[in-house]
Design a protein around this motif. Structure first.
Motif, PDB file in Angstrom:
ATOM      1  N   TYR A  51     -16.801   4.383  16.025  1.00 27.99           N
ATOM      2  CA  TYR A  51     -17.235   2.983  16.085  1.00 27.99           C
ATOM      3  C   TYR A  51     -18.750   2.893  15.935  1.00 27.99           C
ATOM      4  O   TYR A  51     -19.265   2.040  15.201  1.00 27.99           O
ATOM      5  CB  TYR A  51     -16.789   2.320  17.394  1.00 27.99           C
ATOM      6  CG  TYR A  51     -17.328   0.918  17.510  1.00 27.99           C
ATOM      7  CD1 TYR A  51     -16.772  -0.121  16.763  1.00 27.99           C
ATOM      8  CD2 TYR A  51     -18.423   0.640  18.320  1.00 27.99           C
ATOM      9  CE1 TYR A  51     -17.294  -1.404  16.835  1.00 27.99           C
ATOM     10  CE2 TYR A  51     -18.946  -0.640  18.396  1.00 27.99           C
ATOM     11  CZ  TYR A  51     -18.376  -1.655  17.650  1.00 27.99           C
ATOM     12  OH  TYR A  51     -18.900  -2.934  17.712  1.00 27.99           O
ATOM     13  N   ALA A  52     -19.480   3.753  16.649  1.00 19.66           N
ATOM     14  CA  ALA A  52     -20.941   3.731  16.577  1.00 19.66           C
ATOM     15  C   ALA A  52     -21.422   3.923  15.144  1.00 19.66           C
ATOM     16  O   ALA A  52     -22.294   3.187  14.664  1.00 19.66           O
ATOM     17  CB  ALA A  52     -21.528   4.810  17.489  1.00 19.66           C
ATOM     18  N   LEU A  53     -20.850   4.884  14.459  1.00 24.77           N
ATOM     19  CA  LEU A  53     -21.258   5.136  13.077  1.00 24.77           C
ATOM     20  C   LEU A  53     -20.863   3.986  12.160  1.00 24.77           C
ATOM     21  O   LEU A  53     -21.622   3.598  11.268  1.00 24.77           O
ATOM     22  CB  LEU A  53     -20.665   6.461  12.591  1.00 24.77           C
ATOM     23  CG  LEU A  53     -21.331   7.687  13.219  1.00 24.77           C
ATOM     24  CD1 LEU A  53     -20.444   8.913  13.105  1.00 24.77           C
ATOM     25  CD2 LEU A  53     -22.703   7.927  12.586  1.00 24.77           C
ATOM     26  N   ARG A  54     -19.711   3.408  12.389  1.00 25.48           N
ATOM     27  CA  ARG A  54     -19.258   2.282  11.560  1.00 25.48           C
ATOM     28  C   ARG A  54     -20.131   1.046  11.759  1.00 25.48           C
ATOM     29  O   ARG A  54     -20.528   0.395  10.800  1.00 25.48           O
ATOM     30  CB  ARG A  54     -17.804   1.938  11.857  1.00 25.48           C
ATOM     31  CG  ARG A  54     -16.800   2.896  11.267  1.00 25.48           C
ATOM     32  CD  ARG A  54     -15.365   2.470  11.633  1.00 25.48           C
ATOM     33  NE  ARG A  54     -14.387   3.327  11.063  1.00 25.48           N
ATOM     34  CZ  ARG A  54     -13.899   3.213   9.825  1.00 25.48           C
ATOM     35  NH1 ARG A  54     -14.327   2.261   9.036  1.00 25.48           N
ATOM     36  NH2 ARG A  54     -12.986   4.053   9.394  1.00 25.48           N
ATOM     37  N   VAL A  55     -20.431   0.707  13.005  1.00 26.08           N
ATOM     38  CA  VAL A  55     -21.233  -0.495  13.260  1.00 26.08           C
ATOM     39  C   VAL A  55     -22.677  -0.270  12.819  1.00 26.08           C
ATOM     40  O   VAL A  55     -23.339  -1.196  12.351  1.00 26.08           O
ATOM     41  CB  VAL A  55     -21.132  -0.951  14.738  1.00 26.08           C
ATOM     42  CG1 VAL A  55     -21.926  -0.072  15.670  1.00 26.08           C
ATOM     43  CG2 VAL A  55     -21.559  -2.400  14.895  1.00 26.08           C
ATOM     44  N   HIS A  56     -23.153   0.941  12.925  1.00 24.94           N
ATOM     45  CA  HIS A  56     -24.520   1.259  12.498  1.00 24.94           C
ATOM     46  C   HIS A  56     -24.664   1.187  10.979  1.00 24.94           C
ATOM     47  O   HIS A  56     -25.647   0.640  10.480  1.00 24.94           O
ATOM     48  CB  HIS A  56     -24.912   2.649  13.012  1.00 24.94           C
ATOM     49  CG  HIS A  56     -26.217   3.139  12.500  1.00 24.94           C
ATOM     50  ND1 HIS A  56     -27.415   2.509  12.766  1.00 24.94           N
ATOM     51  CD2 HIS A  56     -26.527   4.210  11.736  1.00 24.94           C
ATOM     52  CE1 HIS A  56     -28.396   3.166  12.181  1.00 24.94           C
ATOM     53  NE2 HIS A  56     -27.881   4.205  11.550  1.00 24.94           N
TER      54      HIS A  56
ATOM     55  N   ALA B 251     -19.366  -1.383   4.143  1.00 25.53           N
ATOM     56  CA  ALA B 251     -19.408  -0.747   2.817  1.00 25.53           C
ATOM     57  C   ALA B 251     -19.796   0.730   2.934  1.00 25.53           C
ATOM     58  O   ALA B 251     -19.180   1.600   2.303  1.00 25.53           O
ATOM     59  CB  ALA B 251     -20.378  -1.481   1.904  1.00 25.53           C
ATOM     60  N   GLN B 252     -20.807   1.018   3.751  1.00 19.13           N
ATOM     61  CA  GLN B 252     -21.225   2.413   3.931  1.00 19.13           C
ATOM     62  C   GLN B 252     -20.158   3.219   4.671  1.00 19.13           C
ATOM     63  O   GLN B 252     -19.958   4.403   4.385  1.00 19.13           O
ATOM     64  CB  GLN B 252     -22.559   2.483   4.677  1.00 19.13           C
ATOM     65  CG  GLN B 252     -23.743   2.026   3.857  1.00 19.13           C
ATOM     66  CD  GLN B 252     -24.005   2.944   2.673  1.00 19.13           C
ATOM     67  OE1 GLN B 252     -23.814   4.145   2.729  1.00 19.13           O
ATOM     68  NE2 GLN B 252     -24.428   2.346   1.572  1.00 19.13           N
ATOM     69  N   ALA B 253     -19.462   2.600   5.613  1.00 17.29           N
ATOM     70  CA  ALA B 253     -18.395   3.304   6.337  1.00 17.29           C
ATOM     71  C   ALA B 253     -17.284   3.706   5.363  1.00 17.29           C
ATOM     72  O   ALA B 253     -16.770   4.825   5.438  1.00 17.29           O
ATOM     73  CB  ALA B 253     -17.839   2.431   7.457  1.00 17.29           C
ATOM     74  N   ARG B 254     -16.935   2.817   4.439  1.00 11.65           N
ATOM     75  CA  ARG B 254     -15.923   3.170   3.417  1.00 11.65           C
ATOM     76  C   ARG B 254     -16.421   4.330   2.554  1.00 11.65           C
ATOM     77  O   ARG B 254     -15.665   5.243   2.219  1.00 11.65           O
ATOM     78  CB  ARG B 254     -15.590   1.957   2.547  1.00 11.65           C
ATOM     79  CG  ARG B 254     -14.702   0.944   3.235  1.00 11.65           C
ATOM     80  CD  ARG B 254     -14.186  -0.116   2.278  1.00 11.65           C
ATOM     81  NE  ARG B 254     -15.241  -0.966   1.751  1.00 11.65           N
ATOM     82  CZ  ARG B 254     -15.743  -2.022   2.372  1.00 11.65           C
ATOM     83  NH1 ARG B 254     -15.301  -2.353   3.573  1.00 11.65           N
ATOM     84  NH2 ARG B 254     -16.694  -2.738   1.807  1.00 11.65           N
TER      85      ARG B 254
ATOM     86  N   VAL C 249     -27.812   7.816   5.145  1.00 12.92           N
ATOM     87  CA  VAL C 249     -27.652   6.592   5.930  1.00 12.92           C
ATOM     88  C   VAL C 249     -27.193   6.901   7.351  1.00 12.92           C
ATOM     89  O   VAL C 249     -27.755   6.409   8.322  1.00 12.92           O
ATOM     90  CB  VAL C 249     -26.654   5.626   5.239  1.00 12.92           C
ATOM     91  CG1 VAL C 249     -26.419   4.389   6.086  1.00 12.92           C
ATOM     92  CG2 VAL C 249     -27.157   5.246   3.856  1.00 12.92           C
ATOM     93  N   ALA C 250     -26.162   7.709   7.491  1.00 10.99           N
ATOM     94  CA  ALA C 250     -25.570   7.990   8.802  1.00 10.99           C
ATOM     95  C   ALA C 250     -26.234   9.161   9.517  1.00 10.99           C
ATOM     96  O   ALA C 250     -26.052   9.336  10.722  1.00 10.99           O
ATOM     97  CB  ALA C 250     -24.081   8.281   8.645  1.00 10.99           C
TER      98      ALA C 250
END
Length: 193
Positions: free
Chosen positions: A68-73, A77-80, A112-113
């Motif tokens: 979740y932390a990585l997705r919200v950060h 689009a970047q999470a995908r 990014v991450a």
């Protein structure tokens, strides 16, 4: 409304059932005391009608705080992109789920991450069930690119903190210790408009 939710869990090992149930409980906020929340927030002039319309409203959590932390950060689009580039294929795909979200260690070199993934992988930021909420938020705020709002959202959903009002959301000291629920009530109204 039927008052219940059906969950189908596909396990490769029956020993994972307890972990799966625990994650569902966190995700759906099933350990909350909705009566205590409703009593406090229902007395508020702004929130009272919202609580009456949706008694027992829960503040959703997350099954995996680091994901979740990585997705919200990073944003949707970047999470995908992270899943497509680094996610491991699921042994037996289920519906649309074909790849797992990558573990933080797999993302440390991502532009990014990377900073948050590194902090999670190295333990500089802890989001496990034993993590202190205030300590985790302070550590998150030292990570390049993590904003106060992102840190608060991670604290709210990733750590299940019932008393968080993210930056930019309405806040009132009278809503303590249930500000996360107040935010949820107000968001539910804004989504319906």
């Amino acid at each position: 409304r039927s008052g219940w939710l059906e969950a189908r869990i596909h396990l490769t090992d029956l020993r994972d059932l307890t972990t799966a149930v625990g994650r569902l409980r966190r995700l759906l906020d099933l350990d909350a005391d909705p009566y205590a929340v409703d009593e406090r927030l229902g007395a508020d002039p702004l929130l009272g009608p919202l609580v009456a319309a949706r008694p027992g409203l829960r503040a959703p959590g997350t099954a995996d705080p680091e994901e979740y932390a990585l997705r919200v950060h990073t944003g949707p689009a970047q999470a995908r992109r992270l899943v497509a580039a680094y996610g491991e294929p699921v042994d037996r795909p289920c519906g649309a789920l074909t790849r797992l979200f990558p573990a933080p260690a797999a993302l440390v070199d991502d532009p990014v991450a990377g900073p948050l993934a590194t902090a999670l992988a190295e333990g500089t930021v802890r989001l496990d069930s034993g993590a202190g909420r205030e300590e985790a938020e302070r550590a998150l705020l030292t990570v390049p690119g993590v904003t106060a709002r992102t840190a608060a959202l991670i604290r709210m959903r990733g750590l299940g903190d019932p008393d968080v009002a993210p930056h930019g959301e309405p806040d009132d000291a009278a809503w303590r210790p249930w500000r996360s629920y107040a935010v949820r009530h107000l968001r539910t109204v804004s989504m319906a408009v």
